[in-house]
Scaffold this motif. Sequence first.
Motif, mmCIF file in Angstrom:
data_model
loop_
_atom_site.group_PDB
_atom_site.id
_atom_site.type_symbol
_atom_site.label_atom_id
_atom_site.label_comp_id
_atom_site.label_asym_id
_atom_site.label_seq_id
_atom_site.Cartn_x
_atom_site.Cartn_y
_atom_site.Cartn_z
ATOM 1 N N THR A 7 51.666 18.293 18.711
ATOM 2 C CA THR A 7 52.523 17.360 17.706
ATOM 3 C C THR A 7 52.302 16.270 17.208
ATOM 4 N N THR A 8 51.205 16.693 17.206
ATOM 5 C CA THR A 8 50.841 15.048 16.471
ATOM 6 C C THR A 8 50.431 14.690 15.455
ATOM 7 N N VAL A 9 49.898 14.700 13.946
ATOM 8 C CA VAL A 9 49.489 14.399 12.964
ATOM 9 C C VAL A 9 47.433 13.223 13.818
ATOM 10 N N GLN A 10 47.008 13.988 13.044
ATOM 11 C CA GLN A 10 46.128 13.761 13.883
ATOM 12 C C GLN A 10 44.725 12.761 12.687
ATOM 13 N N THR A 11 45.837 11.977 13.365
ATOM 14 C CA THR A 11 44.300 10.558 11.892
ATOM 15 C C THR A 11 43.432 10.106 11.730
ATOM 16 N N ASP A 12 42.450 10.674 12.507
ATOM 17 C CA ASP A 12 41.248 10.644 12.536
ATOM 18 C C ASP A 12 40.061 11.466 11.525
ATOM 19 N N GLU A 13 41.158 13.439 11.703
ATOM 20 C CA GLU A 13 41.063 13.752 10.119
ATOM 21 C C GLU A 13 41.231 13.474 8.927
ATOM 22 N N GLU A 14 40.563 13.029 7.355
ATOM 23 C CA GLU A 14 41.213 12.688 6.825
ATOM 24 C C GLU A 14 41.871 13.706 5.249
ATOM 25 N N ILE A 15 42.836 13.120 5.118
ATOM 26 C CA ILE A 15 44.167 13.202 4.583
ATOM 27 C C ILE A 15 43.428 14.090 3.531
ATOM 28 N N ILE A 16 42.660 13.745 2.222
ATOM 29 C CA ILE A 16 42.629 14.643 1.227
ATOM 30 C C ILE A 16 41.122 14.918 1.098
ATOM 31 N N ASN A 17 40.244 15.869 1.331
ATOM 32 C CA ASN A 17 38.580 16.193 0.549
ATOM 33 C C ASN A 17 38.320 15.642 -0.386
ATOM 34 N N HIS A 18 37.637 15.081 -0.210
ATOM 35 C CA HIS A 18 36.859 14.381 -2.076
ATOM 36 C C HIS A 18 36.216 15.109 -2.291
ATOM 37 N N GLU A 19 35.250 15.995 -1.882
ATOM 38 C CA GLU A 19 34.821 16.974 -2.659
ATOM 39 C C GLU A 19 35.506 18.111 -3.735
ATOM 40 N N GLN A 20 36.345 19.028 -2.603
ATOM 41 C CA GLN A 20 37.046 20.029 -2.526
ATOM 42 C C GLN A 20 38.255 19.295 -3.810
ATOM 43 N N PHE A 21 39.184 18.408 -4.029
ATOM 44 C CA PHE A 21 39.455 17.590 -4.613
ATOM 45 C C PHE A 21 39.090 17.490 -6.160
ATOM 46 N N GLU A 22 37.817 16.433 -5.992
ATOM 47 C CA GLU A 22 37.035 16.507 -7.741
ATOM 48 C C GLU A 22 36.970 17.869 -8.215
ATOM 49 N N ASP A 23 36.522 18.863 -7.183
ATOM 50 C CA ASP A 23 35.502 20.366 -7.497
ATOM 51 C C ASP A 23 36.665 20.825 -8.199
ATOM 52 N N GLY A 33 42.330 20.397 -1.804
ATOM 53 C CA GLY A 33 41.368 19.927 -0.010
ATOM 54 C C GLY A 33 42.530 19.444 1.046
ATOM 55 N N ALA A 34 43.866 19.038 0.682
ATOM 56 C CA ALA A 34 44.561 18.686 1.625
ATOM 57 C C ALA A 34 45.081 18.914 2.907
ATOM 58 N N THR A 35 43.504 18.601 3.541
ATOM 59 C CA THR A 35 42.827 18.348 4.740
ATOM 60 C C THR A 35 44.105 18.864 6.469
ATOM 61 N N GLN A 36 44.373 18.110 5.639
ATOM 62 C CA GLN A 36 45.926 17.695 7.396
ATOM 63 C C GLN A 36 46.750 18.432 6.949
ATOM 64 N N VAL A 37 47.295 18.873 6.049
ATOM 65 C CA VAL A 37 48.550 20.184 5.535
ATOM 66 C C VAL A 37 47.870 21.516 5.673
ATOM 67 N N MET A 38 46.642 21.396 5.794
ATOM 68 C CA MET A 38 46.090 22.333 5.911
ATOM 69 C C MET A 38 46.090 22.868 7.383
ATOM 70 N N THR A 39 45.058 21.799 7.758
ATOM 71 C CA THR A 39 45.082 21.974 9.383
ATOM 72 C C THR A 39 46.343 21.781 9.974
ATOM 73 N N LEU A 40 47.589 21.403 9.820
ATOM 74 C CA LEU A 40 48.144 21.710 10.551
ATOM 75 C C LEU A 40 49.620 22.488 10.330
ATOM 76 N N SER A 41 49.136 23.619 8.744
ATOM 77 C CA SER A 41 49.572 24.914 8.843
ATOM 78 C C SER A 41 49.258 25.979 9.078
ATOM 79 N N SER A 42 47.977 26.099 10.127
ATOM 80 C CA SER A 42 46.980 26.592 10.515
ATOM 81 C C SER A 42 47.540 26.582 12.228
ATOM 82 N N GLN A 43 47.694 25.481 12.074
ATOM 83 C CA GLN A 43 47.748 25.529 13.610
ATOM 84 C C GLN A 43 49.325 26.023 14.440
#
Length: 126
Positions: A9-25, A79-89
């Motif tokens: 139930t908490t957003v992980q603040t230590d996880e990057e918001i956007i994965n730079h490499e995926q975004f730029e690719d 590369g929207a890492t937090q959205v991806m992780t929480l959606s997986s949960q």
Amino acid sequence: MNNMPNSNTTVQTDEEIINHEQFEDMRDLLEEDFADLIQVYLADSRQRISTLRVAQQEQDNTNGFEIAHALKGASANLGATQVMTLSSQLQERCREQLISEQADLIENIAVALQRAEQEINQRLGQ
């Protein structure tokens, strides 16, 4: 104070918001179409979160699972890492037939999407 290591139930603040490499690719791949993709992603994601709220209220685990799965995949592409992780949960909670208890997780997904949008806008403004 809650010290549970895997709190859903908490957003992980230590996880990057956007994965730079995926975004730029993805930006390099799509070139001038990238801005359109971002707008579609954000609009679709906002709509999916609204639909998730309805699914949660209606205890519709099947629809919740499908929406969370689609949101996870779209977020992974950008590369929207937090959205991806929480959606997986959320997808896992729906698999366990627990969507009725996931209002906080859905709101955390909405917050993560707002953070992703802010970071995307900063990156595109550079």
